[in-house]
Design an enzyme around this catalytic site. Structure first.
Site, PDB file in Angstrom:
ATOM      1  CB  ALA A  12      -0.940  -0.017   1.210  1.00  0.00           C
ATOM      2  N   GLY A  14       3.503   1.605  -1.842  1.00  0.00           N
ATOM      3  CA  GLY A  14       4.222   1.660  -3.118  1.00  0.00           C
ATOM      4  C   GLY A  14       3.564   2.626  -4.087  1.00  0.00           C
ATOM      5  NE  ARG A  92      12.721  -8.917 -15.514  1.00  0.00           N
ATOM      6  CZ  ARG A  92      12.166  -9.446 -16.598  1.00  0.00           C
ATOM      7  NH1 ARG A  92      10.880  -9.740 -16.620  1.00  0.00           N
ATOM      8  NH2 ARG A  92      12.869  -9.681 -17.669  1.00  0.00           N
ATOM      9  CD  GLN A 112       0.548 -10.907   0.127  1.00  0.00           C
ATOM     10  OE1 GLN A 112      -0.052 -10.716  -0.927  1.00  0.00           O
ATOM     11  NE2 GLN A 112       1.399 -10.025   0.627  1.00  0.00           N
ATOM     12  CG  ASP A 159      -1.903  -6.093 -20.619  1.00  0.00           C
ATOM     13  OD1 ASP A 159      -0.776  -5.677 -20.879  1.00  0.00           O
ATOM     14  OD2 ASP A 159      -2.151  -6.779 -19.609  1.00  0.00           O
ATOM     15  NE  ARG A 162       0.116  -0.240 -20.574  1.00  0.00           N
ATOM     16  CZ  ARG A 162       0.986  -0.924 -19.852  1.00  0.00           C
ATOM     17  NH1 ARG A 162       1.172  -2.224 -20.084  1.00  0.00           N
ATOM     18  NH2 ARG A 162       1.673  -0.337 -18.893  1.00  0.00           N
ATOM     19  CG  HIS A 187       0.332  -8.300 -17.060  1.00  0.00           C
ATOM     20  ND1 HIS A 187      -0.039  -7.258 -17.858  1.00  0.00           N
ATOM     21  CD2 HIS A 187       1.296  -7.813 -16.242  1.00  0.00           C
ATOM     22  CE1 HIS A 187       0.658  -6.183 -17.533  1.00  0.00           C
ATOM     23  NE2 HIS A 187       1.477  -6.499 -16.554  1.00  0.00           N
TER      24      HIS A 187
HETATM   25  P1  NAX Z   1       6.606  -0.433  -5.709  1.00  0.00           P
HETATM   26  O1  NAX Z   1       7.943  -1.084  -5.581  1.00  0.00           O
HETATM   27  O2  NAX Z   1       6.522   1.053  -5.802  1.00  0.00           O
HETATM   28  O3  NAX Z   1       5.687  -0.869  -4.486  1.00  0.00           O
HETATM   29  C1  NAX Z   1       5.581  -2.197  -4.080  1.00  0.00           C
HETATM   30  C2  NAX Z   1       5.307  -2.166  -2.593  1.00  0.00           C
HETATM   31  O4  NAX Z   1       5.064  -3.500  -2.183  1.00  0.00           O
HETATM   32  C3  NAX Z   1       6.470  -1.619  -1.758  1.00  0.00           C
HETATM   33  O5  NAX Z   1       5.992  -0.565  -0.933  1.00  0.00           O
HETATM   34  C4  NAX Z   1       6.931  -2.824  -0.966  1.00  0.00           C
HETATM   35  O6  NAX Z   1       7.387  -2.478   0.321  1.00  0.00           O
HETATM   36  C5  NAX Z   1       5.649  -3.642  -0.911  1.00  0.00           C
HETATM   37  N1  NAX Z   1       5.853  -5.075  -0.687  1.00  0.00           N
HETATM   38  C6  NAX Z   1       6.868  -5.865  -1.095  1.00  0.00           C
HETATM   39  N2  NAX Z   1       6.694  -7.104  -0.637  1.00  0.00           N
HETATM   40  C7  NAX Z   1       5.548  -7.112   0.059  1.00  0.00           C
HETATM   41  C8  NAX Z   1       4.854  -8.105   0.781  1.00  0.00           C
HETATM   42  N3  NAX Z   1       5.327  -9.366   0.889  1.00  0.00           N
HETATM   43  N4  NAX Z   1       3.694  -7.750   1.385  1.00  0.00           N
HETATM   44  C9  NAX Z   1       3.229  -6.504   1.307  1.00  0.00           C
HETATM   45  N5  NAX Z   1       3.848  -5.512   0.647  1.00  0.00           N
HETATM   46  C10 NAX Z   1       5.010  -5.811   0.034  1.00  0.00           C
HETATM   47  O7  NAX Z   1       5.917  -1.138  -6.973  1.00  0.00           O
HETATM   48  P2  NAX Z   1       4.619  -0.661  -7.784  1.00  0.00           P
HETATM   49  O8  NAX Z   1       5.038   0.256  -8.864  1.00  0.00           O
HETATM   50  O9  NAX Z   1       3.581  -0.212  -6.830  1.00  0.00           O
HETATM   51  O10 NAX Z   1       4.216  -2.047  -8.491  1.00  0.00           O
HETATM   52  C11 NAX Z   1       3.712  -3.127  -7.739  1.00  0.00           C
HETATM   53  C12 NAX Z   1       3.592  -4.384  -8.584  1.00  0.00           C
HETATM   54  O11 NAX Z   1       2.704  -4.172  -9.674  1.00  0.00           O
HETATM   55  C13 NAX Z   1       4.928  -4.820  -9.228  1.00  0.00           C
HETATM   56  O12 NAX Z   1       5.035  -6.224  -9.094  1.00  0.00           O
HETATM   57  C14 NAX Z   1       4.723  -4.470 -10.692  1.00  0.00           C
HETATM   58  O13 NAX Z   1       5.508  -5.272 -11.545  1.00  0.00           O
HETATM   59  C15 NAX Z   1       3.249  -4.742 -10.856  1.00  0.00           C
HETATM   60  N6  NAX Z   1       2.579  -4.165 -12.022  1.00  0.00           N
HETATM   61  C16 NAX Z   1       1.578  -4.876 -12.582  1.00  0.00           C
HETATM   62  C17 NAX Z   1       0.862  -4.412 -13.665  1.00  0.00           C
HETATM   63  C18 NAX Z   1      -0.242  -5.211 -14.267  1.00  0.00           C
HETATM   64  O14 NAX Z   1      -0.808  -4.745 -15.265  1.00  0.00           O
HETATM   65  N7  NAX Z   1      -0.622  -6.367 -13.749  1.00  0.00           N
HETATM   66  C19 NAX Z   1       1.195  -3.101 -14.282  1.00  0.00           C
HETATM   67  C20 NAX Z   1       1.966  -2.202 -13.392  1.00  0.00           C
HETATM   68  C21 NAX Z   1       3.030  -2.893 -12.557  1.00  0.00           C
HETATM   69  O15 NAX Z   1       4.148  -3.147 -13.377  1.00  0.00           O
END
Ligand code: NAX
Length: 326
Positions: A12, A14, A92, A112, A159, A162, A187
């Site tokens: 939350a 992030g 990544r 989870q 997607d 987009r 995805h």
């Molecule tokens: P961020 O790195 O900004 O935020 C992720 C957050 O998750 C961080 O605050 C971190 O502390 C927290 N976190 C890590 N491990 C955790 C856990 N075990 N439990 C709870 N929180 C945890 O990434 P953000 O830009 O917000 O992206 C989040 C995810 O969305 C990434 O995996 C990203 O690849 C994915 N995406 C998916 C998309 C889709 O269309 N399905 C598109 C956008 C994005 O690329």
């Protein structure tokens, strides 16, 4: 007044979380008459930043926001939850390939999935956004034996959005004038944005633009859009991803427009020849928390080859995490 629903968001603090929480609290997802209680999960290093986000949520004085709870314990964050957005995962890094990412994130979703199984409300619906989202959703579903498999979704709505935006731009239309665009598969850049049934202003897209553009530039632009955004912004898509997550869960809740369909990564039972037990994006109609895979869509040779490729990628991801699938 309507009773509040409990909505969890993981990761939350992030980037996506920051864009998502305020739209949830303002009623963009469940409507302007549906109060919510937010239950936010972070890992310990993210808790301080999350406290700041909570201050901002409170300072927004959202009438529909009936409570905000935070925790670094999934069992607490998922207690009694009706709707869960599983966004948090490890991003990544440069030295990681897709298989490394899958292996690094898999265990998050076993934990989870189990926490949802043990604590969520009986009507829970979970949307996995954190990548690789299809395979993460598969792991979560396997880790939650008491929750029906069709409650775990992966997000391919970004997607779809987009693809709609590119079609609208090409034909000088508004995104809202584009309908029936289906995303098939994973995805990732293997997903297939199916234009064969798509319409713009009620007329088939294939009657308005040539297949060369649809199979070439259109497909490439949609598949590589995430990378293009990283190159331009220096950070991955966040607001558009949050918007797509709202769209996915809002469509599941309220339903889609009559005659239209949308795309959701859902548990495969063999529909369209896809092997059983993959989280596969299909065109669906939905509403009231449920969905139906659209039957009877036809695929030409090009579509069949693309769908075979994205299926193969998902099978390979499933193989990578097979030890996590009980
Ligand atoms: P961020 O790195 O900004 O935020 C992720 C957050 O998750 C961080 O605050 C971190 O502390 C927290 N976190 C890590 N491990 C955790 C856990 N075990 N439990 C709870 N929180 C945890 O990434 P953000 O830009 O917000 O992206 C989040 C995810 O969305 C990434 O995996 C990203 O690849 C994915 N995406 C998916 C998309 C889709 O269309 N399905 C598109 C956008 C994005 O690329």
């Amino acid at each position: 007044m309507t009773a509040p629903i409990r909505v969890s968001v993981t990761g939350a603090a992030g980037n996506i979380g920051y864009a998502l929480l305020f739209r949830l609290a303002s009623g963009d997802c469940y409507g302007k008459n549906q109060p919510i209680i937010l239950q936010l999960l972070e890992i310990a290093p993210g808790m301080k930043a999350l406290e700041g986000v909570v201050m901002e949520l409170l300072d927004s004085a959202f009438p529909l926001l009936h409570g905000v709870e935070i925790s670094d314990d999934a069992n607490k964050a998922f207690a009694g939850v009706n709707q869960a957005f599983l966004v948090g995962s490890r991003p990544r890094t440069k030295d990681m390939n897709r298989a490394d990412l899958i292996s690094a994130n898999g265990p998050i979703f076993t934990g989870q999935g189990k926490a949802l199984n043990d604590n969520a409300a009986s009507d829970v619906r979970a949307l996995v956004v954190g990548n690789p989202c299809n395979t993460n959703a598969l792991i979560a579903a396997h880790s939650a034996p008491d929750i029906p498999k069709d409650r775990f979704h992966a997000m391919t709505r970004l997607d779809e959005n987009r693809a709609k935006a590119q079609l609208a731009k090409k034909l000088g239309a508004l995104p809202g004038e584009v309908a029936r665009v289906g995303i098939w598969g994973n995805h990732s850049d293997t997903m297939f944005p199916d234009y064969a049934n798509a319409t713009v202003r009620g007329k088939a897209v294939t009657e308005q633009v040539g297949e060369e553009w649809l199979q070439g530039e259109f497909l490439k632009t949609v598949a590589t859009r995430g990378k293009a955004i990283i190159e331009a912004r220096g950070a991955s898509s966040a607001a558009s991803a949050a918007s797509a997550a709202i769209d996915h869960m809002a469509t599941l809740w309220h339903g889609n427009a009559p005659g239209d369909f949308t795309s959701m990564g859902v548990w495969s039972n063999g529909e369209y020849g896809v092997p059983k037990g993959l989280i596969f994006s299909y065109p669906v109609t939905s509403g009231g928390g449920n969905f139906n895979i659209v039957p009877g869509l036809e695929h030409g040779e090009f579509a069949k080859a693309r769908i075979a490729a994205t299926t193969a990628e998902l099978l390979s991801e499933r193989e990578t995490v097979k030890d996590l699938l009980k």
